[in-house]
Design an enzyme around this catalytic site. Sequence first.
Site, short mmCIF file in Angstrom:
data_model
loop_
_atom_site.label_atom_id
_atom_site.label_comp_id
_atom_site.label_asym_id
_atom_site.label_seq_id
_atom_site.Cartn_x
_atom_site.Cartn_y
_atom_site.Cartn_z
N LYS A 115 0.81 -1.22 0.00
CA LYS A 115 0.00 0.00 0.00
C LYS A 115 0.84 1.27 0.00
O LYS A 115 0.45 2.29 -0.57
CB LYS A 115 -0.97 -0.01 1.18
CG LYS A 115 -2.08 -1.06 1.06
CD LYS A 115 -3.01 -1.00 2.26
CE LYS A 115 -4.19 -1.95 2.08
NZ LYS A 115 -3.82 -3.36 1.97
N GLU A 199 -3.63 6.73 8.56
CA GLU A 199 -4.51 7.56 7.76
C GLU A 199 -5.62 8.11 8.65
O GLU A 199 -5.99 7.49 9.65
CB GLU A 199 -5.17 6.75 6.64
CG GLU A 199 -4.27 6.37 5.49
CD GLU A 199 -5.03 5.60 4.41
OE1 GLU A 199 -4.45 5.45 3.33
OE2 GLU A 199 -6.17 5.16 4.66
N HIS A 234 -14.76 -6.62 6.59
CA HIS A 234 -13.97 -5.89 5.59
C HIS A 234 -13.90 -6.62 4.25
O HIS A 234 -13.03 -6.34 3.43
CB HIS A 234 -12.55 -5.62 6.10
CG HIS A 234 -12.50 -4.81 7.35
ND1 HIS A 234 -12.77 -3.45 7.38
CD2 HIS A 234 -12.22 -5.15 8.64
CE1 HIS A 234 -12.65 -3.00 8.61
NE2 HIS A 234 -12.32 -4.01 9.39
N ARG A 291 -5.38 -7.99 -10.59
CA ARG A 291 -5.99 -9.24 -11.07
C ARG A 291 -7.43 -8.97 -11.47
O ARG A 291 -7.94 -7.86 -11.30
CB ARG A 291 -5.96 -10.28 -9.95
CG ARG A 291 -6.62 -9.77 -8.66
CD ARG A 291 -6.73 -10.83 -7.60
NE ARG A 291 -7.05 -10.27 -6.29
CZ ARG A 291 -8.25 -9.91 -5.89
NH1 ARG A 291 -9.27 -10.00 -6.73
NH2 ARG A 291 -8.46 -9.44 -4.67
#
Length: 494
Positions: A115, A199, A234, A291
């Site tokens: 990330k 974040e 999630h 993908r």
Amino acid sequence: MKKILVANRGEIALRVMRSAREMGIKTVAVYSAADRNALHVRYADEAVFIGEAPSSKSYLVGEKIIDACRKTGAEAIHPGYGFLSENAAFARMVREAGLILIGPSPEAMEVMGNKLSAKAAALKYNIPMVPGTEEAISDIAEAKSRAVEVGFPILIKAAAGGGGKGMRIVDKVEDFEEQMHLAVSEATSAFGDGSVFIERYVSSPRHIEIQILGDTHGNIVHLFERDCSVQRRHQKVVEEAPSSVLTAEIREEMGRCAVDVARSVNYTGAGTVEFIMDDQLNFYFLEMNTRLQVEHPVSELITGVDLVKEQINIAQGLPISFKQEDLEINGHAIELRVYAEDPENNFLPDIGTLQTYVTPKGPGVRVDDGFEQGMEIPIYYDPMIAKLITYGKDRQEAIERMIRAIDEYDITGITTTLGFGKFVMQHEAFTSGNFDTHFVKKYFTPEVLHAGSEDEALIAAVVMEKLLGRKTGSTSSQAINNGVSDWVKNRREL
């Protein structure tokens, strides 16, 4: 390209093989001990046994996949999703073996698989980012100081991996150190990499993603968005295209950003750029999945593009078969992931035998599955049974068709998420489009599924009383009232 090996199982293996067959390309299946009688094994032109049931001894062993290609003469490998589909080391192994991977380069996988490096690549094109750190942070004191600067609540996230692992929401500074330790520990355990970053936490987020395609000729296009905000743990359970909240202007801007993210790593093949959107419709880059996605059928239905065929053609060096201006959104599509899970028990897997398995049919209904009646759901793999997709001229028709399809889907022997899916389709927050990733936490409890069953029982009781009244000649209204009142009384006592 004359022969492709599909390095996967179940519904995605079948989905890839069907497109390949339409293109006149032969296919090779690989299978573990648990999948000897699987549908994808029977459908393929050839099949190669690759090991014991656990994926670590079969589907995740790259050397066995390569060896199966050599045995069968397959020239290319389609990895599907999951397993080795985003494994850069495997992608290099394929390239070094002189084979073609139907997917992006290992270099693109590496950048977007982390990330932090993904954010760094996206920043080259000024893609909007959630305020936070742009690098891994391990010093607790420094991390706490940065968190205060960003402002609480904040989100601690693992740099590697996903699925909610290594992720912690921190509401106040007093809890920061404990949650930081937990996030690092979980990330290390899950991914072998304890790197985390910070974040600002977006409190009412929607999960919007953009489907992209890139070829070896420098062309990159997007196929509009999917809204994947209905999630549990999630992970997505309901997806739709297009989103019910995007304006044409925001859609165009998000599409441009997604193309730029792909361009930052010279992306080839199918991929998805994911964004988080706040309640003011501001969007921020989240990550890129290198993908094909589980939810790709909804994009196919609204655009008329077969993404697997495009993947195969791109891998052969052909340009994308259309231009951006050729695409437009036609109608609306919704996908429900049908899992062998118990929604009344925190969506835990419910493994067993499909004693009854009858899929829905009719206008606007598509079922991508890899099972048939009498088969067992293996304990070794993801418990998804099928993807149920409906298409309509607009969102309302797609929802109505989904409800009808759920009602027609007959599965016994295991507990599934079909009832949960119907709950979602009928909930005012979903039908109005006013929902976010907290939908399950806000609205779903096991009791709502019991309520639906009780309503059906009430109807059955009324019908039975009518039938009994006719047969005995009794006053039907009295019989019905007595029957219903007794039913209601018993219901209240439960």
